[in-house]
Design an enzyme around this catalytic site. Structure first.
Site: not given
Length: 427
Positions: A273, A281, A290, A315
């Site tokens: 993760d 973000n 991204d 993620e």
């Protein structure tokens, strides 16, 4: 810009196998009645099935490519049937053959590079209009000025470039070469199975035309194979959309679920993760998020020890080691974790991306401003007596991942062990 890193031999393999099978069938002798009957109906059957498949998936470019090939087959098949029945060609055979040799690659190239960017109905009308106009003009010229059209098509315009080996009209060769270059460039800019199939299909058509009146059933076989290449490419891309994650290029969760059903008796599953992904973000925007996912996916995709990486969702990523033990896998996962933690990702606009890895490394070495650090946490679980089911092993790996998060992130935890591997990097 060419995407050479995305070029895959697997894009060409199905079409290459179909091409080889078509060549073998065309050169086969003493075919049974079953095969000769099959070859007579095969192009129509492939068009109906492949065309319906393309229509269901709304792939109009592929549908019109198949229609173009089939129309050429129909026109030439009428001539070859007459030739086989009467021992000589029809009076209009030469002009029709030369027209097909010219218009087939032209329309194949037009539809091959014509992207589907309009409304569905508008796109269909536009493609149909092109086919109708070109066909109407060709028919009108052939009916009204057959002698003049034949003389114009068969004229040798460049005597110095003409060779005795040329069995097609001279105009066809530069046209085929031009379309081939166009399709190869299209593939290099957007490597995908369909673009590869179009290149191989053009090669098959180029081989087929001179053999139309020489080898029996060459026309039927190769036109069918080219249409099959297009249909197979559509199926290949549909499979990729279902089983491969578009953003990262890794196999997706559906592929992972299938893989988990045939892992055997011994295997290891790792769940990873991205640490503080929501912060990336919220702070830098989804474009940077991204970039982070692509970075992590590229490193996990290169994990050693026989591991196979998958994007699990969001993620989260999964890595499967078939036939391995925890002791074997941990070192390889640790190497990936350290590689990601040691990489300073420099933020940049998508429009200013370097053209190659060397340029990117030089930019990162020259300036460290605007760089962010990415770390991942990893949980590992191995199949054993208490966890025989792959889903149970996956859940155990997920629990170990939560333990790694609770232990400070940027570390690896093995299910059932309290030892923490790795250390959180100072930010």
């Amino acid at each position: 810009m060419f995407r050479l890193d995305a070029v895959r031999a697997s894009h060409f393999l199905p079409s290459l196998l179909l091409l080889i099978a078509g060549l073998a069938a065309a050169y086969a002798k003493d075919l049974s009645v079953f095969f000769t009957s099959l070859f007579n109906v095969l192009p129509t059957l492939v068009l109906l099935l492949g065309g319906a498949y393309c229509a269901v998936y709304r792939r109009q470019r592929e549908l019109f490519l198949m229609l173009t090939v089939y129309i050429a087959y129909f026109l030439l098949d009428t001539q070859t049937d007459f030739y086989r029945d009467n021992g000589h060609v029809r009076d209009d055979a030469a002009v029709i053959f030369h027209l097909v040799c010219l218009l087939l690659p032209a329309l194949y190239g037009i539809y091959g590079v014509w992207q589907e960017r309009m409304h569905l109905l508008q796109d269909m009308v536009a493609r149909g209009a092109v086919l109708l106009v070109v066909g109407a003009v060709a028919v009108a010229l052939e009916q009204r000025f057959p002698a003049a059209l034949l003389a114009g098509l068969a004229d040798i315009r460049w005597p110095a470039l003409h060779g005795e080996w040329m069995s097609l009209i001279q105009l066809a060769y530069p046209l085929f070469i031009g379309v081939l270059v166009l399709l190869v460039v299209q593939y290099l800019r957007a490597p995908r199975p369909l673009n590869a199939a179009l290149v191989m299909g053009l090669v098959g058509l180029f081989w087929m035309l001179p053999k139309t009146f020489i080898l029996p059933f060459t026309l039927n076989i190769m036109c069918s194979q080219v249409m099959l290449m297009i249909a197979a490419a559509v199926a290949h891309e549909a499979y990729q959309m279902a089983f491969r994650d578009e953003l990262t290029g890794l196999p997706g969760r559906r592929a992972l679920n299938e893989r988990m059903q045939r892992l055997g008796r011994n295997y290891v599953i790792a769940m990873s993760d991205v640490d503080h992904f929501k912060r990336f973000n919220d702070t830098h925007g989804h474009d940077v998020g991204d970039q982070v996912l692509r970075l992590v996916a590229s490193r996990l995709g290169k994990v050693g020890g026989g591991g196979k990486a998958y994007r699990y969702g969001g993620e989260e990523f999964a890595v499967v080691f078939a036939g391995k033990s925890t002791e074997h896998c941990v070192a390889h996962l640790e190497a990936v974790r350290e590689a990601i933690a040691g990489y300073a990702m420099r933020l940049r606009d998508q429009g200013a991306r370097p053209h190659d890895d060397n340029t990117g490394r030089q930019r990162r070495a020259g300036s460290r401003g605007g760089a962010v650090s990415v770390t991942i946490s990893i949980g590992v679980a191995e199949r054993h007596v208490d966890h025989r089911n792959p889903d149970d092993v996956l859940k155990s790996a997920d629990q170990a991942l939560y333990s790694a998060k609770a232990a400070g992130r940027n570390c690896l935890m093995v299910h059932g062990l309290k030892t923490r591997r790795g250390a959180e990097r100072a930010s």
